[in-house]
Design a protein around this motif. Sequence first.
Motif, short mmCIF file in Angstrom:
data_model
loop_
_atom_site.label_atom_id
_atom_site.label_comp_id
_atom_site.label_asym_id
_atom_site.label_seq_id
_atom_site.Cartn_x
_atom_site.Cartn_y
_atom_site.Cartn_z
N MET A 12 0.84 -1.31 -0.05
CA MET A 12 0.07 -0.16 -0.12
C MET A 12 0.67 1.17 0.00
N ARG A 13 1.86 1.25 0.85
CA ARG A 13 2.78 2.51 0.89
C ARG A 13 3.42 2.62 -0.30
N GLU A 14 3.86 1.51 -1.02
CA GLU A 14 4.68 1.68 -2.38
C GLU A 14 4.01 2.00 -3.28
N GLU A 15 2.55 1.55 -3.41
CA GLU A 15 1.72 2.07 -4.43
C GLU A 15 1.88 3.63 -4.44
N THR A 16 1.66 4.39 -3.37
CA THR A 16 1.61 5.66 -3.22
C THR A 16 2.98 6.13 -3.84
N ARG A 17 3.95 5.83 -3.51
CA ARG A 17 5.28 6.25 -3.82
C ARG A 17 5.56 5.93 -5.24
N ALA A 18 5.21 4.83 -5.85
CA ALA A 18 5.15 4.66 -7.43
C ALA A 18 4.38 5.65 -8.13
N LEU A 33 -3.07 13.73 -8.95
CA LEU A 33 -3.14 13.15 -7.47
C LEU A 33 -4.48 13.45 -7.18
N LEU A 34 -5.38 14.55 -7.71
CA LEU A 34 -6.90 14.28 -7.42
C LEU A 34 -7.73 13.33 -8.12
N ASP A 35 -7.20 13.12 -9.29
CA ASP A 35 -8.05 12.04 -9.99
C ASP A 35 -7.05 11.89 -11.23
N SER A 36 -7.07 10.31 -11.57
CA SER A 36 -6.36 10.03 -12.71
C SER A 36 -6.96 8.83 -13.38
N ASP A 37 -6.62 8.62 -14.47
CA ASP A 37 -7.10 7.48 -15.16
C ASP A 37 -6.19 6.15 -15.32
N PHE A 38 -5.54 6.12 -14.33
CA PHE A 38 -4.57 5.14 -14.20
C PHE A 38 -4.10 4.81 -12.67
N LEU A 39 -3.72 3.56 -12.63
CA LEU A 39 -3.01 3.19 -11.00
C LEU A 39 -1.73 2.80 -11.58
N MET A 40 -0.58 2.72 -10.19
CA MET A 40 0.50 1.92 -10.12
C MET A 40 0.23 0.79 -9.43
N ALA A 43 1.09 -7.23 -8.36
CA ALA A 43 0.28 -8.19 -8.14
C ALA A 43 -0.78 -8.28 -6.93
N GLU A 44 0.00 -8.08 -5.90
CA GLU A 44 -0.78 -7.78 -4.42
C GLU A 44 -1.80 -6.87 -4.37
N MET A 45 -1.32 -5.61 -4.84
CA MET A 45 -2.28 -4.49 -5.02
C MET A 45 -3.44 -4.76 -5.81
N ALA A 46 -3.44 -5.21 -6.94
CA ALA A 46 -4.29 -5.56 -7.90
C ALA A 46 -5.39 -6.33 -7.32
N LYS A 47 -4.89 -7.39 -6.74
CA LYS A 47 -5.69 -8.32 -6.11
C LYS A 47 -6.54 -7.62 -5.09
N HIS A 48 -6.07 -7.02 -4.21
CA HIS A 48 -6.50 -6.26 -3.31
C HIS A 48 -7.61 -5.22 -3.77
N PRO A 54 -0.89 -6.45 -12.99
CA PRO A 54 0.63 -7.18 -12.97
C PRO A 54 0.54 -8.40 -12.29
N LYS A 55 1.24 -9.51 -12.62
CA LYS A 55 1.39 -10.65 -12.33
C LYS A 55 2.66 -10.85 -10.87
N GLY A 56 3.37 -9.79 -11.11
CA GLY A 56 4.49 -9.76 -10.27
C GLY A 56 4.60 -9.07 -9.27
N SER A 57 5.81 -8.68 -8.56
CA SER A 57 6.00 -7.82 -7.12
C SER A 57 6.34 -6.57 -7.85
N VAL A 58 6.64 -6.12 -9.11
CA VAL A 58 7.06 -4.81 -9.63
C VAL A 58 5.71 -4.09 -9.84
N PHE A 59 5.84 -2.58 -9.57
CA PHE A 59 4.67 -1.87 -9.68
C PHE A 59 4.74 -1.59 -11.37
N GLU A 60 3.52 -1.55 -11.77
CA GLU A 60 3.33 -0.93 -13.31
C GLU A 60 2.06 -0.22 -13.39
N ARG A 61 2.08 0.63 -14.46
CA ARG A 61 0.91 1.45 -14.84
C ARG A 61 -0.18 0.46 -15.40
N VAL A 62 -1.54 0.90 -14.76
CA VAL A 62 -2.44 -0.10 -15.15
C VAL A 62 -3.56 1.25 -15.51
#
Length: 269
Positions: A12-18, A33-40, A43-48, A54-62
């Motif tokens: 969760m913390r790393e998502e905001t940094r990414a 920062l107020l609203d965006s059409d993408f997330l970083m 795999a763990e945050m996507a599931k959450h 992404p399927k791995g541990s690296v943060f990617e643009r979605v």
Amino acid sequence: YPEFDDRLKASMREETRAFFAELLHHDLSALNLLDSDFLMLNAEMAKHYGVEGPKGSVFERVDLPRDSYRGGLLTQASVLLLNSTGEDSHPIRRGVWLRSRLLDDPPAPPPPDVPELDAQSADAAGLSVRQQLEQHRNREACNDCHRGIDPWGIPFENFDAVGNFRNDALRVTPQKRKKIRVNVSSNSVLPNGKSIENINDLKAHLVSSEKRRFSRALVSRLLEYSTGREIIFADRESVEKLTDQFEANEYRLSDLIVAIVQSTLFQTK
């Protein structure tokens, strides 16, 4: 929250940094920062969040679908968890955070004798947080402050303590420890009379009508960080000048950082 653990908390913390790094490195508008059409996401945050990612541990643009309630800082799990009790949402904390961090308008601290929300009594167990707040505002000492805070926090009510979307909240009665479900609602009327139905309405309002206050807040926060001190009233003219430049440069963080480094406030710190 059986799936919550230290590993998820770290993600969760790393998502905001990414997310912030994506804006900075690609010179995107800070209005994201107020609203965006993408997330970083990883795999763990996507599931959450329950989204394809992404399927791995690296943060990617979605990229997000147009009708998504995610996007920006407001619906990131790190922010929602920070401004919760750990057990449930806390619209007061979320409203105070929004006003303080995003609008440069921190409310006055509560008087020392003002009671907390009574969420543990038998009478309160079946009430939504909105209904608890309404009871709280019936106290004359509480009403003046809360009418300027609660309307900003109520639109977050569709998100629980760990940032999951919900339409109802789980409550546990204090006597029989019985679990019950209580409907939540996110509609609100802001202090200026603007009607808000949900978090997307709130984000749209911030982008369309609160850009100046947001810009000033971001300028002030970066100035505090860069100079290592609080911004005081005597700095107001410099803050306004930097905010004008920030808006003229289409809210690009890179230009703002350069402007701050070139400012008298920074060079005389």
